[in-house]
Scaffold this motif. Structure first.
Motif, PDB file in Angstrom:
ATOM      1  N   TYR A 111      17.433  40.189   0.142  1.00 56.45           N
ATOM      2  CA  TYR A 111      17.637  40.348  -1.304  1.00 56.45           C
ATOM      3  C   TYR A 111      16.823  41.495  -1.872  1.00 56.45           C
ATOM      4  N   TRP A 112      15.883  41.986  -1.121  1.00 55.86           N
ATOM      5  CA  TRP A 112      15.048  43.084  -1.595  1.00 55.86           C
ATOM      6  C   TRP A 112      15.527  44.404  -1.001  1.00 55.86           C
ATOM      7  N   TRP A 113      16.568  44.304  -0.202  1.00 52.85           N
ATOM      8  CA  TRP A 113      17.011  45.448   0.593  1.00 52.85           C
ATOM      9  C   TRP A 113      17.357  46.643  -0.282  1.00 52.85           C
ATOM     10  N   SER A 114      18.019  46.384  -1.437  1.00 56.96           N
ATOM     11  CA  SER A 114      18.432  47.517  -2.275  1.00 56.96           C
ATOM     12  C   SER A 114      17.238  48.200  -2.936  1.00 56.96           C
ATOM     13  N   PHE A 115      16.068  47.526  -2.980  1.00 56.35           N
ATOM     14  CA  PHE A 115      14.869  48.184  -3.521  1.00 56.35           C
ATOM     15  C   PHE A 115      14.089  48.880  -2.422  1.00 56.35           C
ATOM     16  N   LYS A 116      14.022  48.247  -1.291  1.00 58.32           N
ATOM     17  CA  LYS A 116      13.222  48.827  -0.217  1.00 58.32           C
ATOM     18  C   LYS A 116      13.793  48.411   1.122  1.00 58.32           C
ATOM     19  N   ARG A 117      14.055  49.419   1.951  1.00 60.33           N
ATOM     20  CA  ARG A 117      14.550  49.082   3.282  1.00 60.33           C
ATOM     21  C   ARG A 117      13.338  48.961   4.203  1.00 60.33           C
ATOM     22  N   ILE A 118      12.973  47.739   4.502  1.00 61.58           N
ATOM     23  CA  ILE A 118      11.791  47.544   5.344  1.00 61.58           C
ATOM     24  C   ILE A 118      12.068  46.405   6.322  1.00 61.58           C
ATOM     25  N   VAL A 119      11.748  46.625   7.583  1.00 59.48           N
ATOM     26  CA  VAL A 119      11.887  45.565   8.581  1.00 59.48           C
ATOM     27  C   VAL A 119      10.597  45.478   9.388  1.00 59.48           C
ATOM     28  N   THR A 120      10.392  44.334   9.987  1.00 59.64           N
ATOM     29  CA  THR A 120       9.220  44.137  10.837  1.00 59.64           C
ATOM     30  C   THR A 120       9.727  43.913  12.258  1.00 59.64           C
ATOM     31  N   LEU A 121       9.130  44.600  13.187  1.00 58.07           N
ATOM     32  CA  LEU A 121       9.616  44.511  14.570  1.00 58.07           C
ATOM     33  C   LEU A 121       8.478  44.186  15.521  1.00 58.07           C
ATOM     34  N   ASP A 122       8.778  43.247  16.406  1.00 58.73           N
ATOM     35  CA  ASP A 122       7.885  43.016  17.535  1.00 58.73           C
ATOM     36  C   ASP A 122       8.773  43.050  18.777  1.00 58.73           C
ATOM     37  N   GLY A 123       8.541  44.001  19.643  1.00 53.24           N
ATOM     38  CA  GLY A 123       9.376  44.106  20.832  1.00 53.24           C
ATOM     39  C   GLY A 123      10.026  45.475  20.908  1.00 53.24           C
ATOM     40  N   GLU A 124      11.263  45.484  21.358  1.00 52.31           N
ATOM     41  CA  GLU A 124      11.944  46.772  21.504  1.00 52.31           C
ATOM     42  C   GLU A 124      13.300  46.729  20.825  1.00 52.31           C
ATOM     43  N   ALA A 125      13.637  47.831  20.141  1.00 57.22           N
ATOM     44  CA  ALA A 125      14.918  47.858  19.456  1.00 57.22           C
ATOM     45  C   ALA A 125      15.401  49.290  19.286  1.00 57.22           C
ATOM     46  N   PHE A 126      16.717  49.400  19.230  1.00 55.51           N
ATOM     47  CA  PHE A 126      17.332  50.696  18.957  1.00 55.51           C
ATOM     48  C   PHE A 126      17.968  50.619  17.573  1.00 55.51           C
ATOM     49  N   PHE A 127      17.608  51.595  16.734  1.00 56.12           N
ATOM     50  CA  PHE A 127      18.067  51.572  15.339  1.00 56.12           C
ATOM     51  C   PHE A 127      19.102  52.666  15.099  1.00 56.12           C
ATOM     52  N   VAL A 173      20.366  54.060  11.586  1.00 56.16           N
ATOM     53  CA  VAL A 173      20.085  53.840  10.170  1.00 56.16           C
ATOM     54  C   VAL A 173      21.013  54.676   9.313  1.00 56.16           C
ATOM     55  N   GLN A 174      21.666  54.019   8.338  1.00 58.24           N
ATOM     56  CA  GLN A 174      22.519  54.722   7.376  1.00 58.24           C
ATOM     57  C   GLN A 174      21.666  55.626   6.501  1.00 58.24           C
ATOM     58  N   LYS A 175      22.231  56.722   6.060  1.00 57.98           N
ATOM     59  CA  LYS A 175      21.499  57.633   5.186  1.00 57.98           C
ATOM     60  C   LYS A 175      21.180  56.915   3.868  1.00 57.98           C
ATOM     61  N   GLY A 176      20.026  57.216   3.318  1.00 54.21           N
ATOM     62  CA  GLY A 176      19.643  56.560   2.073  1.00 54.21           C
ATOM     63  C   GLY A 176      18.154  56.735   1.851  1.00 54.21           C
ATOM     64  N   ARG A 177      17.610  55.841   1.044  1.00 57.92           N
ATOM     65  CA  ARG A 177      16.168  55.905   0.834  1.00 57.92           C
ATOM     66  C   ARG A 177      15.429  55.556   2.120  1.00 57.92           C
ATOM     67  N   SER A 178      14.129  55.777   2.072  1.00 61.12           N
ATOM     68  CA  SER A 178      13.388  55.647   3.322  1.00 61.12           C
ATOM     69  C   SER A 178      13.522  54.250   3.915  1.00 61.12           C
ATOM     70  N   PHE A 179      13.558  54.242   5.201  1.00 62.06           N
ATOM     71  CA  PHE A 179      13.745  53.015   5.976  1.00 62.06           C
ATOM     72  C   PHE A 179      12.481  52.851   6.809  1.00 62.06           C
ATOM     73  N   VAL A 180      11.822  51.714   6.654  1.00 65.79           N
ATOM     74  CA  VAL A 180      10.507  51.553   7.281  1.00 65.79           C
ATOM     75  C   VAL A 180      10.572  50.441   8.333  1.00 65.79           C
ATOM     76  N   VAL A 181      10.011  50.733   9.495  1.00 63.79           N
ATOM     77  CA  VAL A 181       9.868  49.704  10.524  1.00 63.79           C
ATOM     78  C   VAL A 181       8.382  49.452  10.727  1.00 63.79           C
ATOM     79  N   ARG A 182       7.964  48.260  10.385  1.00 66.00           N
ATOM     80  CA  ARG A 182       6.559  47.920  10.564  1.00 66.00           C
ATOM     81  C   ARG A 182       6.379  47.185  11.871  1.00 66.00           C
ATOM     82  N   SER A 183       5.302  47.520  12.555  1.00 59.45           N
ATOM     83  CA  SER A 183       4.916  46.752  13.730  1.00 59.45           C
ATOM     84  C   SER A 183       3.414  46.612  13.689  1.00 59.45           C
ATOM     85  N   LEU A 184       2.927  45.737  14.523  1.00 56.85           N
ATOM     86  CA  LEU A 184       1.483  45.562  14.620  1.00 56.85           C
ATOM     87  C   LEU A 184       0.802  46.883  14.967  1.00 56.85           C
ATOM     88  N   GLN A 185       1.476  47.672  15.813  1.00 58.52           N
ATOM     89  CA  GLN A 185       0.838  48.853  16.384  1.00 58.52           C
ATOM     90  C   GLN A 185       1.026  50.097  15.534  1.00 58.52           C
TER      91      GLN A 185
END
Lengths: 184, 288
Positions: free
Chosen positions: B113-129, B131-143
Protein backbone atom coordinates in the motif's frame (compact mmCIF):
# COMPACT_ATOMS: atom_id res chain seq x y z
CA UNK A 1 -25.06 25.05 29.13
CA UNK A 2 -22.29 26.76 31.05
CA UNK A 3 -19.84 24.57 32.92
CA UNK A 4 -19.83 25.13 36.68
CA UNK A 5 -17.32 27.59 38.09
CA UNK A 6 -15.66 27.07 41.43
CA UNK A 7 -18.02 29.67 42.93
CA UNK A 8 -21.02 27.77 41.60
CA UNK A 9 -19.54 24.65 43.07
CA UNK A 10 -19.06 26.21 46.49
CA UNK A 11 -22.59 27.56 46.36
CA UNK A 12 -24.03 24.16 45.52
CA UNK A 13 -21.95 22.63 48.27
CA UNK A 14 -23.31 25.00 50.91
CA UNK A 15 -26.85 24.45 49.65
CA UNK A 16 -26.94 20.70 49.33
CA UNK A 17 -24.07 19.06 51.19
CA UNK A 18 -25.96 18.64 54.44
CA UNK A 19 -28.96 17.10 52.66
CA UNK A 20 -26.80 14.66 50.72
CA UNK A 21 -24.95 13.66 53.85
CA UNK A 22 -28.20 13.16 55.77
CA UNK A 23 -29.64 11.11 52.93
CA UNK A 24 -26.73 8.66 53.02
CA UNK A 25 -26.84 8.70 56.81
CA UNK A 26 -30.53 7.76 56.77
CA UNK A 27 -29.69 4.89 54.49
CA UNK A 28 -26.58 3.63 56.27
CA UNK A 29 -26.94 4.82 59.86
CA UNK A 30 -23.19 5.28 59.72
CA UNK A 31 -21.64 8.73 60.02
CA UNK A 32 -18.24 7.97 58.47
CA UNK A 33 -19.82 6.39 55.43
CA UNK A 34 -22.30 9.25 55.06
CA UNK A 35 -19.54 11.88 55.14
CA UNK A 36 -17.30 9.90 52.84
CA UNK A 37 -20.02 9.31 50.24
CA UNK A 38 -21.26 12.90 50.38
CA UNK A 39 -17.75 14.25 49.84
CA UNK A 40 -17.22 11.81 46.99
CA UNK A 41 -20.53 12.87 45.48
CA UNK A 42 -19.40 16.48 45.22
CA UNK A 43 -16.14 15.41 43.66
CA UNK A 44 -18.16 13.58 41.00
CA UNK A 45 -20.33 16.67 40.59
CA UNK A 46 -17.22 18.65 39.70
CA UNK A 47 -16.11 16.03 37.22
CA UNK A 48 -19.51 16.29 35.54
CA UNK A 49 -19.49 20.10 35.67
CA UNK A 50 -19.94 20.43 31.91
CA UNK A 51 -23.31 18.68 31.95
CA UNK A 52 -24.99 20.08 35.07
CA UNK A 53 -28.46 21.62 34.89
CA UNK A 54 -29.19 23.60 38.01
CA UNK A 55 -32.91 22.74 37.93
CA UNK A 56 -32.21 19.05 38.43
CA UNK A 57 -29.01 19.17 40.44
CA UNK A 58 -30.58 18.07 43.74
CA UNK A 59 -32.00 14.89 42.26
CA UNK A 60 -28.70 14.30 40.48
CA UNK A 61 -26.74 14.64 43.71
CA UNK A 62 -28.93 12.12 45.52
CA UNK A 63 -28.66 9.79 42.53
CA UNK A 64 -24.86 10.01 42.50
CA UNK A 65 -24.75 9.48 46.26
CA UNK A 66 -27.04 6.49 46.01
CA UNK A 67 -24.97 4.90 43.23
CA UNK A 68 -21.71 5.50 45.06
CA UNK A 69 -23.12 4.14 48.27
CA UNK A 70 -24.37 1.02 46.57
CA UNK A 71 -21.10 0.31 44.76
CA UNK A 72 -18.87 1.12 47.71
CA UNK A 73 -20.66 -0.01 50.83
CA UNK A 74 -23.91 -1.71 50.20
CA UNK A 75 -22.61 -5.24 50.57
CA UNK A 76 -20.66 -4.45 53.72
CA UNK A 77 -22.13 -4.92 57.13
CA UNK A 78 -21.99 -1.41 58.50
CA UNK A 79 -22.24 -0.43 62.15
CA UNK A 80 -25.60 1.25 62.67
CA UNK A 81 -25.13 4.08 65.15
CA UNK A 82 -27.92 6.49 64.54
CA UNK A 83 -28.03 8.30 67.85
CA UNK A 84 -24.27 8.76 68.02
CA UNK A 85 -24.79 11.49 65.49
CA UNK A 86 -28.38 12.50 65.75
CA UNK A 87 -29.39 14.07 69.05
CA UNK A 88 -33.14 14.49 69.60
CA UNK A 89 -34.34 17.65 71.22
CA UNK A 90 -34.12 17.43 75.00
CA UNK A 91 -37.52 17.25 76.58
CA UNK A 92 -37.15 15.24 79.73
CA UNK A 93 -37.15 17.36 82.84
CA UNK A 94 -37.45 14.70 85.58
CA UNK A 95 -34.97 11.82 86.23
CA UNK A 96 -37.78 9.35 85.75
CA UNK A 97 -38.54 10.79 82.34
CA UNK A 98 -34.83 10.72 81.61
CA UNK A 99 -34.82 6.99 82.21
CA UNK A 100 -37.80 6.51 79.95
CA UNK A 101 -36.14 8.66 77.36
CA UNK A 102 -32.97 6.55 77.31
CA UNK A 103 -35.04 3.41 76.96
CA UNK A 104 -37.08 4.95 74.21
CA UNK A 105 -33.96 6.05 72.36
CA UNK A 106 -32.59 2.51 72.54
CA UNK A 107 -35.86 1.10 71.28
CA UNK A 108 -35.86 3.54 68.37
CA UNK A 109 -32.27 2.73 67.49
CA UNK A 110 -33.14 -0.95 67.24
CA UNK A 111 -36.34 -0.25 65.33
CA UNK A 112 -34.57 1.98 62.81
CA UNK A 113 -31.79 -0.54 62.37
CA UNK A 114 -34.19 -3.34 61.54
CA UNK A 115 -36.39 -1.15 59.37
CA UNK A 116 -35.93 -1.70 55.59
CA UNK A 117 -33.68 1.01 54.15
CA UNK A 118 -36.25 2.37 51.70
CA UNK A 119 -38.80 2.91 54.45
CA UNK A 120 -36.20 4.38 56.78
CA UNK A 121 -35.11 7.05 54.31
CA UNK A 122 -38.67 8.19 53.67
CA UNK A 123 -39.59 8.05 57.34
CA UNK A 124 -36.60 10.10 58.49
CA UNK A 125 -36.88 12.64 55.69
CA UNK A 126 -40.42 13.20 56.83
CA UNK A 127 -39.75 13.21 60.58
CA UNK A 128 -36.40 14.96 60.84
CA UNK A 129 -36.31 17.16 57.76
CA UNK A 130 -40.05 17.61 57.97
CA UNK A 131 -40.43 17.29 54.23
CA UNK A 132 -43.85 16.80 52.67
CA UNK A 133 -44.52 13.57 50.78
CA UNK A 134 -44.54 15.49 47.52
CA UNK A 135 -41.09 16.91 48.20
CA UNK A 136 -39.67 13.53 49.15
CA UNK A 137 -41.19 12.01 46.01
CA UNK A 138 -39.56 14.68 43.84
CA UNK A 139 -36.14 14.34 45.40
CA UNK A 140 -36.05 10.56 45.23
CA UNK A 141 -37.68 10.43 41.82
CA UNK A 142 -40.62 8.39 43.11
CA UNK A 143 -44.40 8.77 43.08
CA UNK A 144 -46.28 10.27 46.05
CA UNK A 145 -48.19 6.99 46.30
CA UNK A 146 -44.94 5.12 46.80
CA UNK A 147 -43.89 7.52 49.55
CA UNK A 148 -47.23 7.12 51.31
CA UNK A 149 -46.90 3.38 51.16
CA UNK A 150 -43.38 3.36 52.56
CA UNK A 151 -44.38 5.74 55.30
CA UNK A 152 -47.26 3.59 56.49
CA UNK A 153 -45.06 0.51 56.31
CA UNK A 154 -42.49 2.32 58.43
CA UNK A 155 -45.07 3.21 61.06
CA UNK A 156 -46.36 -0.35 61.07
CA UNK A 157 -42.80 -1.54 61.59
CA UNK A 158 -42.31 0.85 64.50
CA UNK A 159 -45.55 -0.27 66.04
CA UNK A 160 -44.28 -3.85 66.03
CA UNK A 161 -40.83 -2.97 67.28
CA UNK A 162 -41.80 -0.51 69.98
CA UNK A 163 -44.45 -2.78 71.49
CA UNK A 164 -42.91 -2.61 74.95
CA UNK A 165 -42.73 1.14 74.88
CA UNK A 166 -46.15 1.52 73.44
CA UNK A 167 -48.11 1.45 76.67
CA UNK A 168 -45.96 4.27 78.03
CA UNK A 169 -46.30 6.21 74.83
CA UNK A 170 -50.06 5.89 74.73
CA UNK A 171 -50.24 6.91 78.36
CA UNK A 172 -48.01 9.88 77.80
CA UNK A 173 -50.07 11.06 74.91
CA UNK A 174 -53.30 10.57 76.79
CA UNK A 175 -51.81 12.49 79.74
CA UNK A 176 -50.72 15.39 77.62
CA UNK A 177 -54.14 15.51 76.01
CA UNK A 178 -55.72 15.39 79.41
CA UNK A 179 -53.52 18.18 80.79
CA UNK A 180 -53.99 20.29 77.74
CA UNK A 181 -57.72 19.99 78.18
CA UNK A 182 -57.40 20.95 81.87
CA UNK A 183 -55.45 24.05 81.00
CA UNK A 184 -58.14 25.29 78.68
CA UNK B 1 -62.72 -3.16 68.44
CA UNK B 2 -59.31 -4.72 67.94
CA UNK B 3 -58.87 -2.77 64.70
CA UNK B 4 -59.68 0.36 66.56
CA UNK B 5 -57.06 -0.41 69.21
CA UNK B 6 -54.44 -1.05 66.57
CA UNK B 7 -55.40 2.19 64.92
CA UNK B 8 -54.93 4.11 68.15
CA UNK B 9 -51.50 2.53 68.61
CA UNK B 10 -50.50 3.51 65.10
CA UNK B 11 -51.69 7.03 65.65
CA UNK B 12 -49.78 7.17 68.94
CA UNK B 13 -46.57 6.04 67.19
CA UNK B 14 -47.10 8.55 64.44
CA UNK B 15 -47.44 11.46 66.85
CA UNK B 16 -44.75 10.24 69.19
CA UNK B 17 -42.18 9.77 66.47
CA UNK B 18 -42.95 13.20 65.09
CA UNK B 19 -42.32 14.72 68.47
CA UNK B 20 -39.27 12.57 69.06
CA UNK B 21 -37.38 13.30 65.85
CA UNK B 22 -38.42 16.83 65.01
CA UNK B 23 -36.03 19.59 65.95
CA UNK B 24 -33.14 17.29 66.79
CA UNK B 25 -29.58 18.16 65.84
CA UNK B 26 -26.83 16.39 63.96
CA UNK B 27 -23.46 16.39 65.69
CA UNK B 28 -21.15 15.55 62.78
CA UNK B 29 -17.56 14.77 63.71
CA UNK B 30 -16.37 16.26 60.47
CA UNK B 31 -17.85 19.68 59.85
CA UNK B 32 -19.13 20.91 56.53
CA UNK B 33 -16.30 23.48 56.42
CA UNK B 34 -13.70 20.76 56.88
CA UNK B 35 -15.19 18.73 54.06
CA UNK B 36 -15.27 21.76 51.77
CA UNK B 37 -11.65 22.62 52.54
CA UNK B 38 -10.65 19.06 51.76
CA UNK B 39 -12.64 19.07 48.54
CA UNK B 40 -11.06 22.32 47.42
CA UNK B 41 -7.62 20.85 48.03
CA UNK B 42 -8.55 17.81 45.98
CA UNK B 43 -9.87 19.95 43.13
CA UNK B 44 -6.75 22.15 43.15
CA UNK B 45 -4.56 19.09 42.95
CA UNK B 46 -6.61 17.79 40.04
CA UNK B 47 -6.44 21.09 38.21
CA UNK B 48 -2.68 21.21 38.66
CA UNK B 49 -2.16 17.62 37.63
CA UNK B 50 -4.32 17.83 34.56
CA UNK B 51 -4.24 21.17 32.83
CA UNK B 52 -6.47 20.05 29.97
CA UNK B 53 -9.89 18.55 30.33
CA UNK B 54 -11.05 15.59 28.34
CA UNK B 55 -14.40 16.81 27.14
CA UNK B 56 -16.37 14.53 24.88
CA UNK B 57 -15.49 16.60 21.84
CA UNK B 58 -11.78 16.26 22.46
CA UNK B 59 -12.10 12.55 23.02
CA UNK B 60 -13.86 12.35 19.65
CA UNK B 61 -11.16 14.42 17.94
CA UNK B 62 -8.43 12.31 19.51
CA UNK B 63 -10.21 9.13 18.49
CA UNK B 64 -10.48 10.24 14.86
CA UNK B 65 -6.85 11.31 14.83
CA UNK B 66 -5.88 7.95 16.22
CA UNK B 67 -7.97 6.28 13.54
CA UNK B 68 -6.25 8.27 10.80
CA UNK B 69 -2.82 7.54 12.23
CA UNK B 70 -3.81 3.91 12.60
CA UNK B 71 -5.02 3.66 9.02
CA UNK B 72 -1.95 5.53 7.83
CA UNK B 73 0.40 3.18 9.59
CA UNK B 74 -1.57 0.23 8.31
CA UNK B 75 -1.01 1.52 4.78
CA UNK B 76 2.59 2.33 5.58
CA UNK B 77 3.62 -0.79 7.45
CA UNK B 78 1.37 -3.48 6.07
CA UNK B 79 3.93 -5.81 4.52
CA UNK B 80 3.87 -8.86 2.31
CA UNK B 81 6.63 -11.36 2.98
CA UNK B 82 7.64 -13.99 0.48
CA UNK B 83 9.76 -16.77 1.89
CA UNK B 84 11.14 -19.22 -0.58
CA UNK B 85 12.20 -22.43 1.05
CA UNK B 86 15.03 -24.62 -0.10
CA UNK B 87 14.49 -26.56 -3.27
CA UNK B 88 12.42 -23.99 -5.18
CA UNK B 89 12.60 -20.66 -6.97
CA UNK B 90 9.80 -18.12 -7.01
CA UNK B 91 8.81 -15.22 -9.19
CA UNK B 92 7.21 -12.27 -7.36
CA UNK B 93 5.24 -9.55 -9.12
CA UNK B 94 5.50 -6.15 -7.46
CA UNK B 95 2.61 -3.64 -7.63
CA UNK B 96 4.14 -1.58 -10.47
CA UNK B 97 4.90 -4.54 -12.70
CA UNK B 98 8.51 -4.92 -11.60
CA UNK B 99 9.46 -8.52 -11.01
CA UNK B 100 11.73 -10.30 -8.59
CA UNK B 101 12.95 -13.80 -9.13
CA UNK B 102 13.94 -15.32 -5.81
CA UNK B 103 16.52 -18.03 -5.54
CA UNK B 104 16.02 -20.92 -3.13
CA UNK B 105 16.31 -20.09 0.56
CA UNK B 106 15.62 -16.37 0.16
CA UNK B 107 13.04 -13.99 1.48
CA UNK B 108 11.60 -10.73 0.24
CA UNK B 109 9.39 -8.22 1.98
CA UNK B 110 7.57 -5.20 0.57
CA UNK B 111 4.84 -2.70 1.47
CA UNK B 112 2.11 -2.96 -1.17
CA UNK B 113 0.00 0.00 0.00
CA UNK B 114 2.99 2.28 0.31
CA UNK B 115 4.37 1.25 -3.05
CA UNK B 116 3.15 4.34 -4.92
CA UNK B 117 5.01 6.56 -2.41
CA UNK B 118 8.18 4.59 -2.15
CA UNK B 119 9.44 1.54 -3.93
CA UNK B 120 11.34 -0.29 -1.24
CA UNK B 121 11.90 -4.00 -0.64
CA UNK B 122 13.91 -5.95 1.88
CA UNK B 123 15.93 -8.91 0.69
CA UNK B 124 17.73 -11.70 2.42
CA UNK B 125 19.26 -14.19 0.03
CA UNK B 126 19.62 -13.97 -3.71
CA UNK B 127 17.33 -12.44 -6.29
CA UNK B 128 17.25 -11.13 -9.81
CA UNK B 129 15.34 -7.89 -10.28
CA UNK B 130 13.73 -6.42 -13.35
CA UNK B 131 12.61 -2.95 -12.33
CA UNK B 132 10.12 -0.79 -14.24
CA UNK B 133 11.23 2.77 -14.90
CA UNK B 134 10.03 5.20 -12.27
CA UNK B 135 11.08 6.71 -9.00
CA UNK B 136 13.97 5.20 -7.17
CA UNK B 137 13.67 1.57 -6.26
CA UNK B 138 15.50 0.52 -3.11
CA UNK B 139 16.58 -2.95 -2.04
CA UNK B 140 17.57 -3.12 1.58
CA UNK B 141 19.61 -5.93 3.01
CA UNK B 142 21.48 -6.45 6.20
CA UNK B 143 24.75 -6.03 4.32
CA UNK B 144 23.95 -2.99 2.18
CA UNK B 145 21.50 -1.09 0.12
CA UNK B 146 21.02 -0.94 -3.63
CA UNK B 147 19.17 1.92 -5.32
CA UNK B 148 18.08 1.96 -8.95
CA UNK B 149 15.74 3.84 -11.22
CA UNK B 150 14.79 1.21 -13.74
CA UNK B 151 17.11 -1.63 -14.55
CA UNK B 152 17.77 -5.27 -14.21
CA UNK B 153 20.29 -6.53 -11.71
CA UNK B 154 21.11 -9.44 -9.46
CA UNK B 155 21.72 -9.22 -5.73
CA UNK B 156 23.31 -11.84 -3.56
CA UNK B 157 22.89 -11.08 0.11
CA UNK B 158 23.80 -14.12 2.15
CA UNK B 159 25.78 -14.35 5.36
CA UNK B 160 28.64 -11.91 4.99
CA UNK B 161 28.41 -11.87 1.19
CA UNK B 162 26.88 -8.93 -0.62
CA UNK B 163 27.29 -8.88 -4.35
CA UNK B 164 25.34 -6.78 -6.80
CA UNK B 165 25.58 -7.30 -10.54
CA UNK B 166 24.20 -4.73 -12.95
CA UNK B 167 22.78 -6.03 -16.22
CA UNK B 168 21.16 -2.86 -17.59
CA UNK B 169 20.68 0.76 -16.56
CA UNK B 170 22.39 2.29 -13.53
CA UNK B 171 22.58 0.71 -10.10
CA UNK B 172 23.64 2.52 -6.93
CA UNK B 173 25.10 0.41 -4.12
CA UNK B 174 25.80 1.52 -0.60
CA UNK B 175 27.46 -0.54 2.09
CA UNK B 176 26.52 -0.35 5.74
CA UNK B 177 29.63 1.72 6.24
CA UNK B 178 28.08 4.21 3.80
CA UNK B 179 30.54 3.77 0.99
CA UNK B 180 28.77 4.29 -2.33
CA UNK B 181 29.39 3.22 -5.91
CA UNK B 182 27.37 3.40 -9.12
CA UNK B 183 27.45 0.39 -11.41
CA UNK B 184 27.19 0.43 -15.20
CA UNK B 185 25.91 -2.60 -17.11
CA UNK B 186 28.34 -5.48 -16.95
CA UNK B 187 29.93 -4.39 -13.69
CA UNK B 188 29.65 -5.84 -10.24
CA UNK B 189 30.01 -4.50 -6.70
CA UNK B 190 31.32 -6.80 -4.00
CA UNK B 191 31.12 -5.54 -0.45
CA UNK B 192 34.15 -6.60 1.53
CA UNK B 193 33.84 -7.69 5.17
CA UNK B 194 35.25 -4.29 6.23
CA UNK B 195 32.50 -2.44 4.33
CA UNK B 196 34.72 -1.34 1.45
CA UNK B 197 33.20 -1.92 -1.97
CA UNK B 198 35.21 -3.55 -4.68
CA UNK B 199 33.96 -2.84 -8.19
CA UNK B 200 34.70 -5.36 -10.92
CA UNK B 201 34.11 -4.08 -14.43
CA UNK B 202 33.36 -5.87 -17.68
CA UNK B 203 32.66 -9.14 -15.98
CA UNK B 204 30.84 -12.01 -17.52
CA UNK B 205 27.39 -11.62 -16.07
CA UNK B 206 26.00 -14.99 -17.05
CA UNK B 207 27.40 -16.95 -14.08
CA UNK B 208 25.74 -14.43 -11.74
CA UNK B 209 22.26 -15.02 -13.08
CA UNK B 210 22.57 -18.54 -14.41
CA UNK B 211 20.83 -19.76 -11.24
CA UNK B 212 17.63 -18.59 -12.87
CA UNK B 213 18.08 -21.36 -15.42
CA UNK B 214 19.19 -23.80 -12.73
CA UNK B 215 22.76 -23.60 -13.92
CA UNK B 216 25.32 -23.12 -11.16
CA UNK B 217 28.65 -21.64 -11.92
CA UNK B 218 31.39 -21.41 -9.32
CA UNK B 219 34.71 -19.73 -9.74
CA UNK B 220 37.15 -20.27 -6.92
CA UNK B 221 34.32 -20.46 -4.49
CA UNK B 222 34.93 -21.85 -0.98
CA UNK B 223 33.62 -25.42 -1.00
CA UNK B 224 31.44 -24.71 2.04
CA UNK B 225 29.51 -22.14 0.01
CA UNK B 226 29.09 -24.64 -2.80
CA UNK B 227 27.63 -27.16 -0.38
CA UNK B 228 25.35 -24.48 1.05
CA UNK B 229 24.09 -23.76 -2.44
CA UNK B 230 23.44 -27.45 -3.03
CA UNK B 231 21.59 -27.63 0.30
CA UNK B 232 19.37 -24.77 -0.77
CA UNK B 233 18.67 -26.03 -4.25
CA UNK B 234 17.89 -29.60 -3.19
CA UNK B 235 16.53 -29.11 0.30
CA UNK B 236 19.01 -31.51 1.80
CA UNK B 237 21.46 -31.28 4.70
CA UNK B 238 25.12 -31.71 4.00
CA UNK B 239 27.44 -32.16 6.95
CA UNK B 240 31.10 -31.82 6.43
CA UNK B 241 34.09 -31.94 8.72
CA UNK B 242 36.34 -30.26 6.19
CA UNK B 243 38.31 -27.47 7.84
CA UNK B 244 40.81 -26.90 5.05
CA UNK B 245 40.22 -24.02 2.70
CA UNK B 246 39.18 -25.69 -0.54
CA UNK B 247 38.21 -23.59 -3.53
CA UNK B 248 35.95 -25.02 -6.18
CA UNK B 249 35.70 -24.05 -9.79
CA UNK B 250 33.18 -25.67 -12.01
CA UNK B 251 29.57 -25.64 -13.02
CA UNK B 252 26.65 -27.92 -13.06
CA UNK B 253 23.02 -27.95 -14.04
CA UNK B 254 20.42 -28.90 -11.50
CA UNK B 255 19.44 -32.50 -12.10
CA UNK B 256 16.81 -34.70 -10.62
CA UNK B 257 19.12 -36.36 -8.15
CA UNK B 258 21.40 -34.58 -5.71
CA UNK B 259 23.73 -37.58 -5.64
CA UNK B 260 24.62 -36.99 -9.28
CA UNK B 261 25.78 -33.53 -8.31
CA UNK B 262 27.76 -34.68 -5.28
CA UNK B 263 29.27 -37.39 -7.45
CA UNK B 264 30.41 -34.67 -9.79
CA UNK B 265 31.64 -32.09 -7.30
CA UNK B 266 33.37 -34.14 -4.59
CA UNK B 267 36.05 -36.07 -6.53
CA UNK B 268 37.18 -32.86 -8.21
CA UNK B 269 38.44 -31.54 -4.86
CA UNK B 270 39.49 -34.83 -3.28
CA UNK B 271 36.38 -35.42 -1.19
CA UNK B 272 33.80 -38.17 -0.99
CA UNK B 273 30.26 -38.29 0.24
CA UNK B 274 28.19 -40.88 1.99
CA UNK B 275 24.42 -41.00 2.12
CA UNK B 276 22.87 -41.27 5.58
CA UNK B 277 19.28 -40.70 4.43
CA UNK B 278 17.65 -39.24 1.31
CA UNK B 279 18.11 -35.78 2.79
CA UNK B 280 21.31 -36.15 4.80
CA UNK B 281 24.84 -36.52 3.40
CA UNK B 282 28.26 -36.63 5.03
CA UNK B 283 31.32 -35.28 3.29
CA UNK B 284 34.78 -36.57 4.18
CA UNK B 285 38.26 -36.62 2.72
CA UNK B 286 38.49 -39.13 -0.14
CA UNK B 287 41.61 -40.81 1.29
CA UNK B 288 40.16 -41.48 4.75
Amino acid sequence: MQPLTREDFNFLFHTYFEEVRRYVFYRSGNEEVATDIAQDTFLRLWEKREEIRLETVKGLLLKIASDRYITKYHKEKLAFNFFNTFVPREHAPTPEDQLNYEELKKAYEEALKSMPEKQRVVFLMNRIDELKYREIAEQLGLSVKAIEKRMSQALEHLKQQLKDQLTNIVLLILNSCFFRRLKH
Amino acid sequence: MKDNKEHIKLKAIDRQSQAFFAGGTFRWKKSEAEVLAELNRQLDRKAAGRSFRLSRRWVAVAASLLLIVGLGSLLRFYAISVDVSAGTHQLVDLPDGSTVELNAGSSLRYYPYWWSFKRIVTLDGEAFFEVQKGRSFVVRSLQGRTTVLGTSFNILARGSNYRVTCLSGRVGVRSRQRQKVVLMPGSQAVVQPDGKIEVRENIETYPEISWREHVFVFTETPIQEVFEEIERQYKVTIQSTIQAKILYTGNFTKEEDVENILEYVCPAVGLKYSRKSPTLYFITQANE
